[in-house]
Design a protein around this motif. Structure first.
Motif, PDB file in Angstrom:
ATOM      1  N   ALA A 205     -14.525  76.456  36.253  1.00 52.58           N
ATOM      2  CA  ALA A 205     -14.662  75.889  34.901  1.00 52.58           C
ATOM      3  C   ALA A 205     -14.732  74.362  34.904  1.00 52.58           C
ATOM      4  N   ILE A 206     -14.581  73.736  36.071  1.00 51.67           N
ATOM      5  CA  ILE A 206     -14.553  72.267  36.144  1.00 51.67           C
ATOM      6  C   ILE A 206     -15.810  71.763  36.844  1.00 51.67           C
ATOM      7  N   PRO A 207     -16.568  70.851  36.233  1.00 54.39           N
ATOM      8  CA  PRO A 207     -17.757  70.297  36.891  1.00 54.39           C
ATOM      9  C   PRO A 207     -17.392  69.703  38.242  1.00 54.39           C
ATOM     10  N   LYS A 208     -18.277  69.862  39.235  1.00 49.70           N
ATOM     11  CA  LYS A 208     -17.949  69.417  40.592  1.00 49.70           C
ATOM     12  C   LYS A 208     -17.713  67.912  40.662  1.00 49.70           C
ATOM     13  N   GLU A 209     -18.266  67.148  39.695  1.00 47.93           N
ATOM     14  CA  GLU A 209     -18.052  65.698  39.683  1.00 47.93           C
ATOM     15  C   GLU A 209     -16.616  65.345  39.293  1.00 47.93           C
ATOM     16  N   LEU A 210     -15.934  66.267  38.625  1.00 44.73           N
ATOM     17  CA  LEU A 210     -14.585  65.979  38.119  1.00 44.73           C
ATOM     18  C   LEU A 210     -13.474  66.700  38.875  1.00 44.73           C
ATOM     19  N   ILE A 211     -13.836  67.633  39.754  1.00 44.76           N
ATOM     20  CA  ILE A 211     -12.813  68.468  40.368  1.00 44.76           C
ATOM     21  C   ILE A 211     -11.858  67.661  41.248  1.00 44.76           C
ATOM     22  N   GLU A 212     -12.360  66.623  41.946  1.00 47.14           N
ATOM     23  CA  GLU A 212     -11.487  65.825  42.799  1.00 47.14           C
ATOM     24  C   GLU A 212     -10.430  65.105  41.966  1.00 47.14           C
ATOM     25  N   SER A 213     -10.850  64.503  40.862  1.00 47.28           N
ATOM     26  CA  SER A 213      -9.909  63.821  39.981  1.00 47.28           C
ATOM     27  C   SER A 213      -8.923  64.803  39.375  1.00 47.28           C
ATOM     28  N   GLU A 214      -9.394  65.996  39.022  1.00 49.98           N
ATOM     29  CA  GLU A 214      -8.527  67.005  38.422  1.00 49.98           C
ATOM     30  C   GLU A 214      -7.425  67.441  39.398  1.00 49.98           C
ATOM     31  N   LEU A 215      -7.784  67.609  40.652  1.00 50.73           N
ATOM     32  CA  LEU A 215      -6.817  68.095  41.636  1.00 50.73           C
ATOM     33  C   LEU A 215      -5.933  66.982  42.186  1.00 50.73           C
ATOM     34  N   PHE A 216      -6.527  65.815  42.464  1.00 57.14           N
ATOM     35  CA  PHE A 216      -5.790  64.761  43.162  1.00 57.14           C
ATOM     36  C   PHE A 216      -5.385  63.596  42.267  1.00 57.14           C
ATOM     37  N   GLY A 217      -5.887  63.546  41.031  1.00 52.41           N
ATOM     38  CA  GLY A 217      -5.566  62.451  40.127  1.00 52.41           C
ATOM     39  C   GLY A 217      -6.465  61.244  40.353  1.00 52.41           C
ATOM     40  N   HIS A 218      -6.314  60.220  39.525  1.00 53.80           N
ATOM     41  CA  HIS A 218      -7.111  58.996  39.683  1.00 53.80           C
ATOM     42  C   HIS A 218      -6.323  57.789  39.202  1.00 53.80           C
ATOM     43  N   GLU A 219      -6.741  56.624  39.677  1.00 49.90           N
ATOM     44  CA  GLU A 219      -6.155  55.363  39.265  1.00 49.90           C
ATOM     45  C   GLU A 219      -6.956  54.779  38.105  1.00 49.90           C
ATOM     46  N   LYS A 220      -6.327  53.891  37.362  1.00 49.84           N
ATOM     47  CA  LYS A 220      -7.010  53.213  36.269  1.00 49.84           C
ATOM     48  C   LYS A 220      -8.232  52.466  36.799  1.00 49.84           C
ATOM     49  N   GLY A 221      -9.381  52.674  36.136  1.00 46.05           N
ATOM     50  CA  GLY A 221     -10.601  51.988  36.523  1.00 46.05           C
ATOM     51  C   GLY A 221     -11.343  52.632  37.676  1.00 46.05           C
ATOM     52  N   ALA A 222     -10.885  53.804  38.124  1.00 45.40           N
ATOM     53  CA  ALA A 222     -11.540  54.469  39.257  1.00 45.40           C
ATOM     54  C   ALA A 222     -12.980  54.838  38.949  1.00 45.40           C
ATOM     55  N   PHE A 223     -13.250  55.124  37.685  1.00 45.82           N
ATOM     56  CA  PHE A 223     -14.617  55.447  37.252  1.00 45.82           C
ATOM     57  C   PHE A 223     -14.685  55.226  35.747  1.00 45.82           C
ATOM     58  N   THR A 224     -15.875  55.281  35.207  1.00 41.04           N
ATOM     59  CA  THR A 224     -16.055  55.076  33.771  1.00 41.04           C
ATOM     60  C   THR A 224     -15.242  56.105  32.991  1.00 41.04           C
ATOM     61  N   GLY A 225     -14.398  55.635  32.110  1.00 39.22           N
ATOM     62  CA  GLY A 225     -13.555  56.531  31.315  1.00 39.22           C
ATOM     63  C   GLY A 225     -12.149  56.676  31.855  1.00 39.22           C
ATOM     64  N   ALA A 226     -11.904  56.154  33.064  1.00 38.10           N
ATOM     65  CA  ALA A 226     -10.545  56.216  33.633  1.00 38.10           C
ATOM     66  C   ALA A 226      -9.746  55.034  33.111  1.00 38.10           C
ATOM     67  N   VAL A 227      -9.232  55.167  31.889  1.00 39.79           N
ATOM     68  CA  VAL A 227      -8.562  54.045  31.216  1.00 39.79           C
ATOM     69  C   VAL A 227      -7.094  53.931  31.607  1.00 39.79           C
ATOM     70  N   ALA A 228      -6.583  54.919  32.336  1.00 38.11           N
ATOM     71  CA  ALA A 228      -5.180  54.878  32.763  1.00 38.11           C
ATOM     72  C   ALA A 228      -5.008  55.752  33.991  1.00 38.11           C
ATOM     73  N   ARG A 229      -3.928  55.506  34.722  1.00 43.21           N
ATOM     74  CA  ARG A 229      -3.636  56.360  35.878  1.00 43.21           C
ATOM     75  C   ARG A 229      -3.332  57.778  35.390  1.00 43.21           C
ATOM     76  N   ARG A 230      -3.790  58.756  36.156  1.00 45.87           N
ATOM     77  CA  ARG A 230      -3.509  60.151  35.824  1.00 45.87           C
ATOM     78  C   ARG A 230      -3.153  60.910  37.096  1.00 45.87           C
ATOM     79  N   ILE A 231      -2.025  61.599  37.085  1.00 49.33           N
ATOM     80  CA  ILE A 231      -1.675  62.394  38.258  1.00 49.33           C
ATOM     81  C   ILE A 231      -2.490  63.681  38.245  1.00 49.33           C
ATOM     82  N   GLY A 232      -2.770  64.197  39.431  1.00 46.02           N
ATOM     83  CA  GLY A 232      -3.560  65.408  39.553  1.00 46.02           C
ATOM     84  C   GLY A 232      -2.707  66.664  39.560  1.00 46.02           C
TER      85      GLY A 232
END
Length: 451
Positions: A205-232
Motif C-alpha cells: 500500500a506504500i509507494p516505493k518512493e516512500l517506503i524507505e522513509s516509512e520504515l526507517f524515518g527521515h530527518e528534517k529537510g531530507a526531501f521536499t515535504g520533510a518539514v520535521a524529523r519523523r521516526i520510522g
C-alpha cells in the motif's frame, strides 16, 4: 486513589523530619525514611512506589545509588534532592534515569510535592496503558481471535504456540483473506513482547518512493515535504513487533536496505548520518510463494532465508471445511451483538448452501456474506435465499478457476449429490468412486446431505 509508598533517603535528621512531615500531610502517602544508601537497598523488597534520594549520602554518591536502583527497580521513579545547584550534575543524573532533580532551598517542599504528584500521575497513566495492553492481549488469545476446530487450523495453533516463547522471525503465508494479520497479532500479544507496540505496515500500500522513509524515518529537510524529523516504523516498534504484510511486493533495491537493517539491528533515517539501535521482532506475511519469486529473480535469496524463520501457512477456508459453519455462526452472533439486533440463526438449508461454496475470498468473504445475509433475513433465521455469493462455482465452470484437486473433488461430488437428490449409491456409481469415500467426507464435514 491508590496509596503510594514513598521512600525518603536523607542522612540529615532535621531535613528528613521536614520532608516526612510535608509528605505525610497526604493520607494516601505512606512515607518511610532511610538514612543511608545501604539501608535503602536492603529494603527494596518492600516495593516502594517513589523514591526521593539525597545526592550526598555517607556511603554512596547519588550517581552510584541511582545506577543500582535503575538496575534493580527500573520502573520506580527516583527524585534526586541536592544541596548543589549544578546544572551539569542535574543533566547527567536525568540522563542516567533520574525522574527529577530538585535543589534544597526555600521552595523544596513545594517542588518536591509537585514532582511526586506528577510522578504519581505518570504511574497511574502507565498502569492504565499496561491494563489496556493486558486486556488487548486477552482478546488475542489463539482460540478467541482465530475460530476453528479443523486439523488444518489446529496445526497453525501449534506453530503459533512455538513462536510465543522466543524472538524467532515468523513468516506467514496464505491466500488473501485467510487472516494472516490476525495470526501475527495473536503471536505478538501472547509473546514476551506483548506489553510493547505491535506495528503493522502493508508494503503493497506504500509507494516505493516512500517506503524507505516509512520504515526507517527521515530527518528534517531530507526531501521536499520533510518539514520535521519523523521516526520510522522500526523505531516505533522498538522492543515490540514489526509486521510487514505483503513483503513479496517490496522492490529489490529496498530489499537490500531491509537486509542490512535486519543484519546490523540499526537504522539510519533518510537524510541523516546517525545510526539508531533497534530491538525489534519481525513478522512478515505474503500471499506469494517467495521461493518461486527468488527463482524468478524478484526476491533476494539472502533476504528470503533471513526472513524464513518459523514458517506458518494459514490454510484457505476450503481446506477448513469443518470450520465454515462454526465461523458463520460466530460472525452472525458478533454482527447481531454489534448492531443491537435480535439473535439470528442459520437454517439447515442455509448451512448446506454455505458448505457447497468454495469461498475464493476465504474467511474475509465468509464474514461479508454472513453480515449481508443477517441484514437480508426476515425474522430470526437466515434462509438460503438470504445468502448471496459473488463468485459461485459449479461443476460446469470449475476449470475456469484455479483451485486444489481436493476442492475439485468436493465440488463435483456436491454437484452430483444435489443433481441426484442425495442418492449416495447412485452418485458413487456415476463418479466411479467408493461409497465409503462419500460417507467419510460427510463424517468429516466436507459434504452435507439431507437426512
Amino acid at each position: 486513589m491508590e496509596a503510594l509508598k514513598i521512600f525518603v533517603v536523607e542522612d540529615d535528621d532535621w531535613y528528613a523530619k521536614i520532608l516526612l512531615y510535608s509528605l505525610s500531610m497526604n493520607p494516601d502517602y505512606e512515607v518511610i525514611r532511610f538514612s543511608s544508601g545501604k539501608a535503602l537497598l536492603d529494603n527494596l523488597h518492600q516495593n516502594p512506589t517513589i523514591i526521593t534520594l539525597d545526592y550526598s549520602l555517607p556511603d554512596f554518591t547519588g550517581s552510584q545509588l541511582l545506577k543500582q536502583l535503575k538496575d534493580r527497580i527500573p520502573d520506580v521513579p527516583v527524585i534526586v534532592v541536592s544541596g548543589q545547584e549544578d546544572i551539569t550534575t542535574a543533566i547527567s543524573l536525568v540522563k542516567e534515569g533520574a525522574y527529577d532533580y530538585i535543589v534544597k532551598d526555600e521552595n523544596t517542599k513545594e517542588n518536591l510535592w509537585k514532582s511526586i504528584n506528577h510522578a504519581r500521575d505518570n504511574l497511574s497513566l502507565k498502569k492504565q496503558i499496561d491494563d489496556l495492553k493486558e486486556e488487548v492481549g486477552r482478546k488475542y488469545t489463539f482460540d478467541k481471535i482465530i475460530k476453528g476446530n479443523s486439523a488444518a487450523i489446529q496445526q497453525v495453533f501449534r506453530l503459533m504456540e512455538k513462536a510465543t516463547s522466543n524472538n524467532i522471525t515468523v513468516s506467514i503465508t496464505g491466500e488473501t483473506g485467510t487472516g494472516k494479520e490476525l495470526v501475527a497479532k495473536a503471536i505478538h500479544y501472547n509473546s514476551l513482547r506483548k506489553k510493547k507496540s505491535f506495528v503493522a505496515v502493508n508494503v503493497a500500500a506504500i509507494p516505493k518512493e516512500l517506503i524507505e522513509s516509512e520504515l526507517f524515518g527521515h530527518e528534517k529537510g531530507a526531501f521536499t515535504g520533510a518539514v520535521a524529523r519523523r521516526i520510522g516504523k522500526f523505531e516505533e516498534a522498538h522492543k515490540g513487533t514489526l509486521f510487514l504484510d505483503e513483503i513479496g511486493e517490496m522492490d529489490l533495491g529496498m530489499q537490500a536496505k531491509l537486509l542490512r537493517v535486519l543484519q546490523e539491528r540499526e537504522v539510519t533515517r533518510v537524510g541523516g548520518n546517525e545510526t539508531v539501535k533497534i530491538d525489534v521482532r519481525v513478522v512478515v506475511a505474503t500471499h506469494k510463494n517467495l521461493l518461486e519469486e527468488v527463482q524468478k529473480g524478484n526476491f533476494r535469496e539472502d533476504l528470503y532465508y533471513r526472513l524464513l524463520g518459523l514458517p506458518v501457512k494459514v490454510p484457505p477456508l476450503r481446506d477448513r471445511n469443518t470450520d465454515i459453519i462454526l465461523l458463520a455462526k460466530y460472525f452472525v452472533q458478533q454482527f447481531c451483538k454489534d448492531n443491537r439486533m435480535s439473535a439470528c440463526k442459520i437454517s439447515p438449508e442455509a448451512q448446506k448452501k454455505l458448505l457447497q461454496y468454495a469461498f475464493p475470498g476465504n474467511v474475509r468473504e465468509l464474514k461479508a456474506i454472513i453480515e449481508l445475509a443477517t441484514v437480508m433475513a426476515n425474522g430470526e433465521e437466515i434462509l438460503p435465499e438470504d445468502i448471496t455469493f459473488s463468485a459461485t462455482k459449479s461443476a460446469s465452470d470449475l476449470l475456469l478457476n484455479e483451485t486444489t484437486l481436493k476442492e475439485y473433488n468436493r465440488l463435483i461430488i456436491n454437484h452430483f449429490l444435489k443433481k441426484y437428490d442425495q442418492n449416495i449409491v447412485l452418485v458413487a456409481q456415476k463418479l466411479d468412486i467408493g461409497k465409503s469415500t462419500i460417507y467419510r467426507m460427510i463424517k468429516n464435514g466436507e459434504l452435507l446431505v439431507e437426512a
